[in-house]
Motif scaffolding. Structure first.
Motif, short mmCIF file in Angstrom:
data_model
loop_
_atom_site.label_atom_id
_atom_site.label_comp_id
_atom_site.label_asym_id
_atom_site.label_seq_id
_atom_site.Cartn_x
_atom_site.Cartn_y
_atom_site.Cartn_z
N UNK A 30 0.80 -1.22 0.00
CA UNK A 30 0.00 0.00 0.00
C UNK A 30 0.84 1.27 0.00
N UNK A 31 2.13 1.18 0.30
CA UNK A 31 2.96 2.38 0.36
C UNK A 31 3.84 2.56 -0.87
N UNK A 102 -9.31 12.11 6.27
CA UNK A 102 -10.11 13.33 6.34
C UNK A 102 -9.23 14.57 6.30
N UNK A 103 -8.09 14.48 6.99
CA UNK A 103 -7.16 15.61 6.97
C UNK A 103 -6.61 15.83 5.57
N UNK A 104 -6.34 14.70 4.86
CA UNK A 104 -5.83 14.83 3.51
C UNK A 104 -6.84 15.41 2.54
N UNK A 173 -4.34 10.37 -2.94
CA UNK A 173 -4.64 10.53 -1.52
C UNK A 173 -4.51 9.19 -0.79
N UNK A 174 -4.92 8.10 -1.42
CA UNK A 174 -4.83 6.77 -0.80
C UNK A 174 -3.36 6.44 -0.49
N UNK A 175 -2.47 6.71 -1.46
CA UNK A 175 -1.06 6.43 -1.26
C UNK A 175 -0.48 7.31 -0.16
N UNK A 176 -0.91 8.56 -0.12
CA UNK A 176 -0.44 9.49 0.91
C UNK A 176 -0.83 9.00 2.30
N UNK A 182 1.71 3.98 7.63
CA UNK A 182 2.73 2.96 7.63
C UNK A 182 4.07 3.45 8.15
N UNK A 183 4.45 4.66 7.74
CA UNK A 183 5.72 5.21 8.22
C UNK A 183 5.70 5.46 9.71
#
Length: 444
Positions: A30-31, A102-104, A173-176, A182-183
């Motif tokens: 996912x990342x 939501x923030x993104x 946005x999904x990748x972000x 994950x990080x």
């Protein structure tokens, strides 16, 4: 029965594989934007980690060459701790993922589209203009539009240059969201394991507890027993760690030293040099030793003989009468598989019950036998306090006391968290300790 064991084993392996797949999906798939070096490297880590972990466990239990054990131990056992906290951090991340999403969403809408729209050209850059209206007999007609000559002094952007000023596509946005969650999970896991490793390698801290005994004579008030357990010398914790433990024990200036099992994870042949500093233990009434379950995985008879050579006094279902109280010790319950195990009648059956008694027993689970034989104080280890949170909840279910001092009838039980660590040299929520138990006379 065998079929049930096999099915249970397969279920555990399936759950283990499923959890690792989940962690790989969140942290690797996912990342990353797609197949490439980063995804391949992450996949290699998630495949190699479990394989090294199982190899390290197998090498230790089968008595593989010690060099091979040492090569496998660090990466294999550390993966055990890292994967645990990666999984816990990722599960916690599922709770905050909607908040991050939501923030993104408050950012520019173009982030979702993966690009930035090009602004329209205006002003001096216009290349056509509307023709004035003309009237013909009451009807209104529009004159054909004519191209207006561009002033020679006006600067207009060249259409051919437009692609060169377009912004590069932004990540979806999904990748972000996946990278943020994950990080953060990876950073939390690494920090937790790193701090837990530092806590073990720096050596145990001294803990002090006072235990009043009704039958202890006034002359023995303040008698100090330094309790050390679960050192777990092995392919990771070696001679240097033993030296730190010995120095810490001696710094407490004990009247008596009690080593209550799980000294080693390996044979005398492999770990004899690592245990050698134990010969430096110093106490007014000597140092005593009882077996733990891990001694029975490592050659208990050979280790009993070896610690005797180092100056310790093994108590194998035996008792010694000190001036102020009786000191007894029993073999660990794991010895029952070899026809050994604890024998309370032999260790305590014929003693004078008007005297105070202290029992050394590796596992707290024998406390009920100690109560039946009129023991005043039992000193144990084994639990590690859980070692890796939330393992403390499991260890608490399996033992009458997880750590610390508790009373069972007229008998008190003290359980130390231990000096070392089994498997990964990591402790989280269960710091290692060497405990000074100071006996108090109620007649003082």
């Amino acid at each position: 029965m065998i079929a049930l064991v096999v099915l249970a084993g397969l279920a555990v392996l399936a759950a283990f594989a499923g959890l690792h797949w989940y962690a790989w999906r969140r942290l690797v798939r996912d990342t990353t934007a797609g197949p490439g070096p980063a995804r391949r490297a992450g996949t290699v880590v998630f495949v190699a980690g479990p394989l090294l972990m199982f190899a390290a466990l197998a090498a230790e239990r089968t008595g593989a060459p010690f060099l091979l054990q040492r090569v496998l131990a660090w990466p294999g056992f550390m993966w055990m701790a890292v994967s645990l906290y990666l999984l816990l951090a990722l599960l916690a991340g599922e709770l905050v993922r909607p908040l991050v999403r939501r923030w993104g969403e408050r950012g520019p809408a173009s982030a979702e589209a993966g690009g930035v729209a090009e602004p329209p050209l205006t002003g001096a850059g216009e290349t056509a203009e509307s023709a004035p209206e003309t009237r013909t007999g009451g009807a209104t007609e529009s004159a054909p539009a004519t191209a207006a000559p561009a002033p020679t002094t006006a600067l207009s952007p060249a259409p051919s240059l437009a692609p060169s000023v377009a912004l590069s596509p932004a990540p979806s946005r999904r990748l972000f969201v996946s990278r943020v969650v994950g990080g953060t999970a990876a950073a939390v896991a690494a920090g937790t394991v790193g701090y837990g490793t530092y806590g073990v390698l720096r050596g145990p801290k001294v803990k002090r507890v006072t235990v009043p005994l009704a039958r202890l004579p006034r002359a023995a008030h303040g008698f100090r027993i330094t309790v050390v357990s679960d050192i777990h010398l092995g392919p990771i914790l070696g001679r240097g760690f033993t030296r730190r433990v010995v120095d810490t024990v001696n710094s407490t200036q004990p009247d008596l030293i009690a080593v209550v099992g799980d000294l080693v994870d390996g044979t005398v042949e492999h770990l004899g040099p690592a245990a050698a500093p134990l010969a430096g233990l110093r106490a007014r009434h000597g140092a005593y030793f009882v077996t733990g379950n891990h001694e029975y995985f490592s050659g208990a008879e050979q280790w009993v003989d070896h610690v005797r050579e180092l100056g310790l006094h093994p108590l194998r279902n035996a008792r010694t009468e000190l001036p102020a109280f009786d000191l007894a010790g029993v073999d660990d319950v794991a010895g029952e598989s070899e026809g050994k195990g604890p024998d309370f009648a032999r260790a305590l059956g014929d003693r004078d019950r008007s005297r105070a008694s202290v029992l050394l027993a590796h596992q707290p689970v024998v406390i009920h036998d100690a109560v039946e034989h009129g023991v005043d104080l039992q000193l144990s280890g084994h639990t590690h306090g859980g070692q890796l949170w939330p393992g403390n909840f499991v260890a608490d279910l399996a033992n009458p006391t997880l750590a610390g001092l508790e009373r069972y009838g007229d008998t008190q039980l003290y359980v130390t968290r231990g000096a070392g660590a089994w498997g990964p040299p990591v402790r989280v929520g269960a710091p290692s300790d060497i405990t000074v138990v100071e006996l108090a006379s109620r007649q003082a």
